[in-house]
Scaffold this motif. Structure first.
Motif, PDB file in Angstrom:
ATOM      1  N   GLY A  67      -3.593  -0.110   0.314  1.00  0.00           N
ATOM      2  CA  GLY A  67      -2.918   0.798  -0.604  1.00  0.00           C
ATOM      3  C   GLY A  67      -3.862   1.913  -1.003  1.00  0.00           C
ATOM      4  O   GLY A  67      -5.086   1.758  -0.935  1.00  0.00           O
ATOM      5  N   ASN A 103      -0.394  -0.010  -5.354  1.00  0.00           N
ATOM      6  CA  ASN A 103       0.241   0.572  -4.168  1.00  0.00           C
ATOM      7  C   ASN A 103       0.230  -0.417  -2.995  1.00  0.00           C
ATOM      8  O   ASN A 103       1.150  -0.478  -2.194  1.00  0.00           O
ATOM      9  CB  ASN A 103      -0.467   1.875  -3.799  1.00  0.00           C
ATOM     10  N   GLU A 113      -8.886   4.052  -1.285  1.00  0.00           N
ATOM     11  CA  GLU A 113      -8.041   3.152  -0.493  1.00  0.00           C
ATOM     12  C   GLU A 113      -8.639   1.754  -0.563  1.00  0.00           C
ATOM     13  O   GLU A 113      -9.850   1.583  -0.443  1.00  0.00           O
ATOM     14  CB  GLU A 113      -7.970   3.609   0.972  1.00  0.00           C
ATOM     15  N   SER A 139       4.652  -2.138   0.440  1.00  0.00           N
ATOM     16  CA  SER A 139       5.517  -2.115   1.619  1.00  0.00           C
ATOM     17  C   SER A 139       4.835  -2.610   2.892  1.00  0.00           C
ATOM     18  O   SER A 139       5.489  -2.820   3.896  1.00  0.00           O
ATOM     19  CB  SER A 139       6.047  -0.700   1.840  1.00  0.00           C
ATOM     20  N   GLY A 140       3.540  -2.813   2.843  1.00  0.00           N
ATOM     21  CA  GLY A 140       2.838  -3.249   4.052  1.00  0.00           C
ATOM     22  C   GLY A 140       3.220  -4.666   4.436  1.00  0.00           C
ATOM     23  O   GLY A 140       3.774  -5.415   3.642  1.00  0.00           O
ATOM     24  N   SER A 186      -0.497  12.322   1.276  1.00  0.00           N
ATOM     25  CA  SER A 186       0.925  12.368   1.626  1.00  0.00           C
ATOM     26  C   SER A 186       1.318  11.190   2.526  1.00  0.00           C
ATOM     27  O   SER A 186       2.488  10.855   2.641  1.00  0.00           O
ATOM     28  CB  SER A 186       1.230  13.681   2.330  1.00  0.00           C
ATOM     29  N   LYS A 187       0.319  10.542   3.130  1.00  0.00           N
ATOM     30  CA  LYS A 187       0.652   9.404   3.993  1.00  0.00           C
ATOM     31  C   LYS A 187       0.827   8.105   3.201  1.00  0.00           C
ATOM     32  O   LYS A 187       1.044   7.041   3.781  1.00  0.00           O
ATOM     33  CB  LYS A 187      -0.443   9.207   5.045  1.00  0.00           C
ATOM     34  N   ARG A 188       0.710   8.212   1.889  1.00  0.00           N
ATOM     35  CA  ARG A 188       0.839   7.014   1.062  1.00  0.00           C
ATOM     36  C   ARG A 188       2.229   6.399   1.217  1.00  0.00           C
ATOM     37  O   ARG A 188       3.233   7.086   1.157  1.00  0.00           O
ATOM     38  CB  ARG A 188       0.613   7.387  -0.405  1.00  0.00           C
ATOM     39  N   GLN A 189       2.255   5.076   1.402  1.00  0.00           N
ATOM     40  CA  GLN A 189       3.528   4.365   1.543  1.00  0.00           C
ATOM     41  C   GLN A 189       3.985   3.901   0.164  1.00  0.00           C
ATOM     42  O   GLN A 189       3.219   3.913  -0.779  1.00  0.00           O
ATOM     43  CB  GLN A 189       3.316   3.120   2.421  1.00  0.00           C
ATOM     44  N   SER A 190       5.217   3.436   0.105  1.00  0.00           N
ATOM     45  CA  SER A 190       5.681   2.950  -1.186  1.00  0.00           C
ATOM     46  C   SER A 190       5.010   1.604  -1.490  1.00  0.00           C
ATOM     47  O   SER A 190       4.566   0.891  -0.590  1.00  0.00           O
ATOM     48  CB  SER A 190       7.196   2.829  -1.200  1.00  0.00           C
ATOM     49  N   LYS A 226      -3.163  -6.325   2.832  1.00  0.00           N
ATOM     50  CA  LYS A 226      -2.372  -5.118   2.618  1.00  0.00           C
ATOM     51  C   LYS A 226      -3.227  -3.985   2.084  1.00  0.00           C
ATOM     52  O   LYS A 226      -4.092  -4.202   1.243  1.00  0.00           O
ATOM     53  CB  LYS A 226      -1.249  -5.415   1.624  1.00  0.00           C
TER      54      LYS A 226
END
Ligand SMILES: Cc1cc2nc3c(=O)[nH]c(=O)nc-3n(C[C@H](O)[C@H](O)[C@H](O)COP(=O)(O)OP(=O)(O)OC[C@H]3O[C@@H](n4cnc5c(N)ncnc54)[C@H](O)[C@@H]3O)c2cc1C
Ligand code: FES
Ligand code: FES
Lengths: 152, 295, 776
Positions: free
Chosen positions: C445, C753, C637, C437-438, C430-434, C443
């Motif tokens: 993902g 990601n 990740e 976006s980093g 659930s902590k995944r960013q769009s 970066k």
């Protein structure tokens, strides 16, 4: 032309006739019946053939036997003492670090050389110590864990 | 597979004896140092039959010693011996050596030699590029005595170097570098057991005002038959006041001098792009050794 | 689940002691007195006809004992794949031991046996071959074009096999879609990199009977294929089971050139002959087939599939061999059956080229399919702003659904939903960013992928051997010997099978010993492949152990004066159920059963109390009962260096429903090793060939890169969601393959990601990343 040389392996002296280009790996496997060191590539990099020369890890597949007179060679066969396994061997069993086992002897020898000079290694150091050894079965995690265990 | 058969194994006990044997056998002899490159060739069936294998093991060449401010490295010093030698440890100007020797696996550190790595004349190796950054030279010893050859003149092409008949590489010399010098080395590789896709060795010297008073940026890896220097980049740096922007601009300039190759591992375009990144990062790394932070 | 004492325990592998002290049991160590060393002469050309071979000089070299050329070997066309019968019509028989036409660079043209390896090598140099070089083609796309060089007469346009499966009406399905997505994905040629080379020793006796030692995944397959290629009855070939082999992963699942060549050299010289492949030879012996997958997928707005279509072009190389089976497995398991969808169609072909032969590799067509399917689902989700986990759950099969491959079975245990949900929770999905976006140059993902369905028992694939058999024999010291043909290639087969025997017999795991076996002494067993051993061989072993136990209790009942049904075995002792009043060690029962009827003692003749004498043993031979499917999800990740394009996986988590976990330690090892292979496939491995000459450019570990301990993430977690599969031994299903199938799409999705760009071609090298980022 073969030449007779003396090799000191696991504390025992062997007199063998070797060709100028013969590698330690071949001499051990073919002439001395020491089959713990394995050939996985013969061009360096897989590490299955790793043994210690004067307590340092080398690839025996690319170490010329002729250069080894007067040096102390240790192989996996020389690790267990009086039927008692080396802590590394024990740890590899306990941690489930052995799968097909083909890389195992080389891994243990690389780790052995490393632990001779390193008391409480970090995980990164352990990984560096086996960077010259490939394993295709385990993903290394349990191997790293075993070496850590043995260090303690 | 076994190496190409040699009829004889010789293990001369002095440099003079090495020269004598080389003179005697001529083209029909091969020198053996750590064997890590030689055996690789033989196992791949790339060596023809030879009369003699001449080991340098007992020729007394395994030293690393400081001489004045310079460093003299015997051809048979292993990577490990060089890395552990006290004159190398913690010296910012020799950082490139320590960096370069971080990459090979322990088994290679323990066996490969400074002489073997240099005399292989293989542009994919690391140490020679670090040594070029430091202005290194080799000492060739032969029937005519000893002569010094700058590393940049030593490498002629893939597997070809400037040693003449009967000559061998006796030692490598790293000259005394000016105060406030630092060096660094970086390599692009696919795994920890790889030859360089691309590598870079840099050395910078600064003065008290923080102006750059000398720079070497040398590349190896997939850049052709011999390591190359990025002269435009070096000129850009020299005499300039260092800043992050300047480092970036100078790194962009490496493309003027570095013309990488395409092979099965990477394209020339990729290498050229990565070269700029590596150069900048290596410069930042070197300067950090002088306490200057740009990254 | 009933209480188990051995199954589910972290037991040590029974071979581990031997392996840490020198590993003597590998076939590479087999040496016989008088043994000769063989070598193959290989063609430098990718496509050529042999005009003439002159071996006179080689034969005269002192030490050379036998030389083989194509004209001196049987010219029987065979297929080399172990698990399919010789004459199976689905297979293409295009192999010859030595042929006068070579179709890939490195194909053998002659062979030599000599007293020393070096002599054999020298002899090869003395063989003079005149080639008529033919035009070659290396790209499957080009190979299918009109006018391309024809590699085989039987295959117009170089298409070796053409297949199509489906149900429903896809065109109709696409009409119902709100969106249709079309993408193409390409995978590369990768090698299994078993660490022990392919090696064999063949000995022959005066009657021409052959005994074979080989680093093989299947002794019966080797026997059957070798006998066929040599034109011998099967009884003339005996294959000895290796104690264990140094890896296989599918790469030792077919008859190589070395075994028949060794056999013929041995028959010719009358001496044992050994051939060990060099690493280079291994690299050009077997590889995962490159596949190009074109996907067309129709979805509703809410993400429900309405139609799925795929076309796969698989490059099989110079011979069809495994390609003929990998293709349908890929089509079915890698695409067609993965998710529920009313209208689905798959078409595929295996194409000949003048590259090396493709082979078996753990996952067998799955990774190529999953990379396409699981990458595209993420692309669809990104486009439609759907949650990738919910999307998959919506379209996945459900527990108790009919088995999509074989409706005679149901998915009686199937916990994909739990794998996804619990995996996501543990990984903090659930902590995944769009995407992208980093900030900064490096970066991070996260991504995931799943393999919703996979076969374990293989039941139902036509033309594939499936049955297993075993003999369990009790010894007078209370131990049991398990005789079985299953080869342990490093996935812990010996451990799992002995645990099952131990559990069934009521003894400890180390009381079970794996016995010597060869093709004469044990029942048939299908190969160690297809994630089938725990399930299929496990069931056979359980039945054999069960029947030994039954016999044990019958015998013991005479000592207890009770019915066998009232007895049980606990910790190696027989007793009345639930009672500790009287316990008789198994050893004693076995000894009495095997003792002479009358024993001469000091007090005269004594009659043993057991009337029916004999060895206590049990046997079995049976085919698997069902077709349960494991389910797998993997989360990963990564960190991407956006300046160099380098990708570093930082952590991974696998959630698996593999039924009951028999050996947790072994299961974790499978997962961790599977990730290494999957990660290599995703990021770096590539067995490249020169596009002009067809010679291998990556035939050693300096050029063929696999992850070392440095590149591997420190954290690889295994989450086993246990279910109790009713048809499996103690509830077990299967594991070995899916954990290598999912990493490539999971990593590709994580890279997306991280940086917001999609790479659809493996391996995802730094170069491809920079190109995708527009930096090249
Ligand atoms: C698995 C593996 C990993 C590696 N990783 C790296 C790495 O990360 N970075 C890197 O830079 N390199 C790496 N290498 C390459 C390694 O550095 C070289 O193989 C090594 O430096 C060669 O040195 P040697 O002493 O073994 O030379 P040898 O193999 O003994 O000799 C090399 C060549 O030089 C000649 N020669 C040797 N000494 C002399 C002399 N004094 N005078 C004249 N000629 C001489 C020999 O005749 C031969 O032709 C790796 C190699 C392997 C196998
Ligand atoms: S056999 Fe020596 S490194 Fe592979
Ligand atoms: S255990 Fe099989 S290669 Fe390491």
């Amino acid at each position: 032309m073969k030449q007779v040389i003396n090799l000191e392996l696991n504390g025992e002296r062997y007199e063998v006739a070797v060709a100028p280009h013969a590698t330690l790996l071949e001499v051990m496997r073919r002439e001395l019946g020491l089959v713990g060191a394995k050939k996985g590539c013969d061009t360096g990099g897989c590490g299955c053939c790793t043994v210690l020369v004067d307590d340092r890890a080398v690839y025996s597949c690319m170490t010329y036997a002729m250069t080894l007179e007067g040096k102390k060679i240790t192989t996996i066969e020389g690790l267990a003492r009086d039927g008692k396994l080396d802590p590394l061997q024990q740890a590899f069993i306990e941690a489930g670090a052995v799968q097909c086992g083909y890389c195992t002897c080389g891994m243990i020898m690389a780790a052995k050389a490393f632990l001779l000079n390193s008391r409480s290694p970090t995980e990164a150091q352990i990984r560096q110590a086996i960077a010259g050894n490939l394993c295709r079965c385990t993903g290394y995690r349990k191997i790293v864990e075993a070496i850590g265990l043995a260090a303690r | 597979m076994a190496a190409a058969p040699f009829k004889q194994y010789r293990s001369p006990e002095s440099s003079q004896e090495v020269v004598e044997l080389l003179t005697r056998y001529g083209e029909a002899a091969v020198l053996l140092a750590g064997g890590t490159f030689l055996h690789g060739l033989a196992a791949r069936g790339l060596m023809s039959k030879m009369e003699a294998l001449i080991s340098l093991q007992k020729a007394g060449l395994d030293y690393v010693k400081p001489q004045g401010g310079s460093l003299t490295i015997g051809a048979m010093a292993t990577f490990r011996e060089l890395l552990d030698a006290s004159p190398v440890k913690g010296r910012p100007e020799l950082g490139a050596i320590a960096d370069a020797l971080e990459y090979p696996p322990p088994q290679i550190l323990n066996a490969a030699t400074v002489g073997g790595s240099t005399a292989s004349a293989y542009p994919l190796f690391d140490l020679p590029v670090a040594l070029i950054a430091l202005g290194g030279a080799v000492v060739a010893q032969g029937p005519g005595g000893r002569r010094e050859i700058k590393l940049e003149q030593f490498f002629l092409d893939y597997f070809r170097h400037a040693l003449g008949k009967g000559e061998f590489l006796a030692e490598v010399i790293v000259p005394k570098l000016p105060d406030r010098s630092a060096s660094a080395f970086l390599k692009l590789e696919t795994n920890a057991n790889d030859l360089a896709l691309l590598n870079v060795g840099v050395r910078v010297t600064i003065d008290e005002e923080g102006l750059c008073r000398g720079a070497v940026v040398a590349f190896g890896g997939g850049i052709g038959g011999v390591p190359v220097r990025a002269a435009t980049c070096e000129t850009y740096l020299e005499g300039s006041r260092l800043s992050a922007k300047l480092l970036d601009e100078s790194a962009q300039a490496v493309t003027h001098d570095v013309h990488p190759i395409s092979d099965h591992r990477a394209s020339a375009r990729y290498r050229a792009t990565a070269a700029k990144v590596l150069a900048r990062r290596a410069l930042i790394r070197a300067l950090a050794r002088l306490g200057l932070e740009f990254g | 689940m009933s209480e188990l004492s051995v199954v589910g325990q972290r037991v040590r592998s029974p071979d581990a002691y031997d392996k840490v002290t020198g590993g003597k049991g590998f076939p590479v160590n087999v040496r016989l007195p008088g043994m000769l060393h063989g070598k193959l002469l290989r063609s430098p050309y990718a496509h050529a006809r042999i005009v003439r071979i002159d071996t006179a000089k080689a034969e005269k070299l002192p030490g050379v004992k036998a030389v083989l050329t194509p004209s001196a070997v049987p010219q029987i066309k065979y297929h080399s794949v172990f698990f399919a019968p010789n004459l199976d019509p689905g297979m293409v028989r295009d192999m010859l031991i030595l042929s006068d036409t070579v179709r890939f660079a490195g194909e053998p043209v002659a062979a030599v046996a000599a007293t020393e390896l070096e002599i054999a090598e020298e002899a090869l140099e003395l063989i003079d071959v005149e080639y008529d070089v033919l035009p070659a083609v290396f790209d499957p796309g080009e190979a299918m074009r009109p006018g391309a060089p024809q590699i085989w007469e039987h295959a117009p346009n170089n298409v070796a096999v053409n297949l199509s499966f489906g149900f429903g009406d896809v065109e109709q399905g696409f009409k119902q879609a709100d969106y249709v997505f079309e993408n193409t994905y390409q995978t590369q040629r990768v090698h299994t990199c078993y660490m022990e080379p392919r090696v064999c020793v063949v000995d022959s006796d005066r009657q021409g009977d052959l005994t074979v030692w080989s680093s093989t995944q299947h002794i019966f397959g080797l026997q059957e294929k070798l006998a066929f290629a040599l034109g011998l009855p099967i009884s003339k070939v005996r294959v000895v089971k290796p104690r264990y082999i140094g890896g296989g992963f599918g790469g030792k699942l077919d008859l190589g050139y070395i075994e028949p060549v060794c056999a013929l050299l041995s028959l010719k010289s009358g001496r044992p002959v050994r051939i060990e492949q060099t690493r280079y030879e291994d690299f050009i012996t077997t590889a995962r087939h490159p596949v190009k997958v074109q996907l067309r997928t129709g979805v509703k707005k809410d993400g429900t599939f309405t139609a799925r279509y795929a076309k796969s072009i698989l490059e099989t190389g110079a011979h069809a061999t495994h390609g003929a089976v990998v293709l349908p497995v890929h089509g079915l398991m890698g695409f067609l059956l993965t998710y529920r969808c009313p209208d689905v169609k798959w078409e595929g072909c295996a194409v000949y080229t003048n590259n090396m032969i493709g082979g078996g590799f753990r996952g067998y067509g799955g990774p190529q399919g999953a990379f396409a399917v699981e990458s595209q689902i993420d692309e669809i989700c990104e486009e439609l702003k759907l949650d990738p986990i919910a999307f998959r759950l919506k379209n996945a099969h459900r527990e108790a659904d009919p088995h999509p491959f074989n409706p005679n079975f149901t998915l009686s245990t199937y916990r994909l939903d739990e794998c996804l949900k619990r995996g996501a929770q543990e990984f903090e999905w659930s902590k995944r960013q769009s995407a992208g976006s980093g900030s900064g140059t490096k970066k991070r993902g996260i991504g995931f992928a799943c393999q919703p369905l996979w076969v374990s028992g293989c039941v139902g694939f036509p033309g594939i051997y499936e049955h297993s058999g075993a003999i369990v024999k009790l010894n007078v010291d209370g131990t049991a010997d398990l005789s079985i043909a299953t080869v342990d290639m490093g996935c812990g087969q010996n451990a799992v099978l002995s645990q099952i025997v131990a559990e069934e017999l009521g003894v400890s795991a180390d009381a079970v010993r794996i016995a010597y076996a060869d093709t004469q002494t044990v029942p048939f067993d299908a190969p160690t492949h297809a994630s089938r051993v725990t399930y299929s061989a496990g069931n056979a072993v359980k039945v054999a152990a069960g029947s030994a136990r039954k016999r044990l209790l019958e015998v013991a009942s005479q000592l207890f004066g009770a019915s066998p049904d009232d007895l049980e075995v606990v910790n190696g002792r027989v007793r009345l159920k639930g009672s500790r009043a009287k316990e008789i060690p198994i050893a004693e029962v076995v000894e009495l059963a095997g003792a002479p009827a009358l024993t001469l003692g000091l007090e005269g003749n004594q009659r043993t109390p057991i009337a029916d004498k004999g060895t206590i043993l049990g046997t079995s031979s049976l085919a698997p009962a069902s077709n349960p499917s494991p389910a797998t999800a993997e989360f990963v990740e990564v960190e991407v260096d956006t300046e160099t394009g380098e990708v570093r996986p930082l952590r991974a988590l696998f959630a698996h429903d593999i039924g009951r976990v028999i050996s947790p330690l072994g299961a974790e090892g499978q997962v961790e090793g599977g990730f290494q292979q999957g990660m290599g496939f995703a990021l770096m491995e590539n067995l490249v060939f020169d596009s002009e000459t067809g010679s291998c450019l990556a035939g050693d570990f300096l050029n063929y890169k696999i992850p070392t301990a440095i590149e591997m993430p420190g954290e690889i977690k295994s989450l086993f969601i246990e279910s109790n599969e009713p048809s499996g031994p103690f509830g077990a299903k299967a594991l070995a393959e899916p954990c290598l199938i999912v990493p490539a799409p999971a990593i590709a999705n994580a890279i997306y990601n991280a940086i917001g760009v999609r790479v659809r071609e493996l391996p995802i090298t730094p170069e491809k990343i920079l190109a995708a980022l527009g930096k090249l």
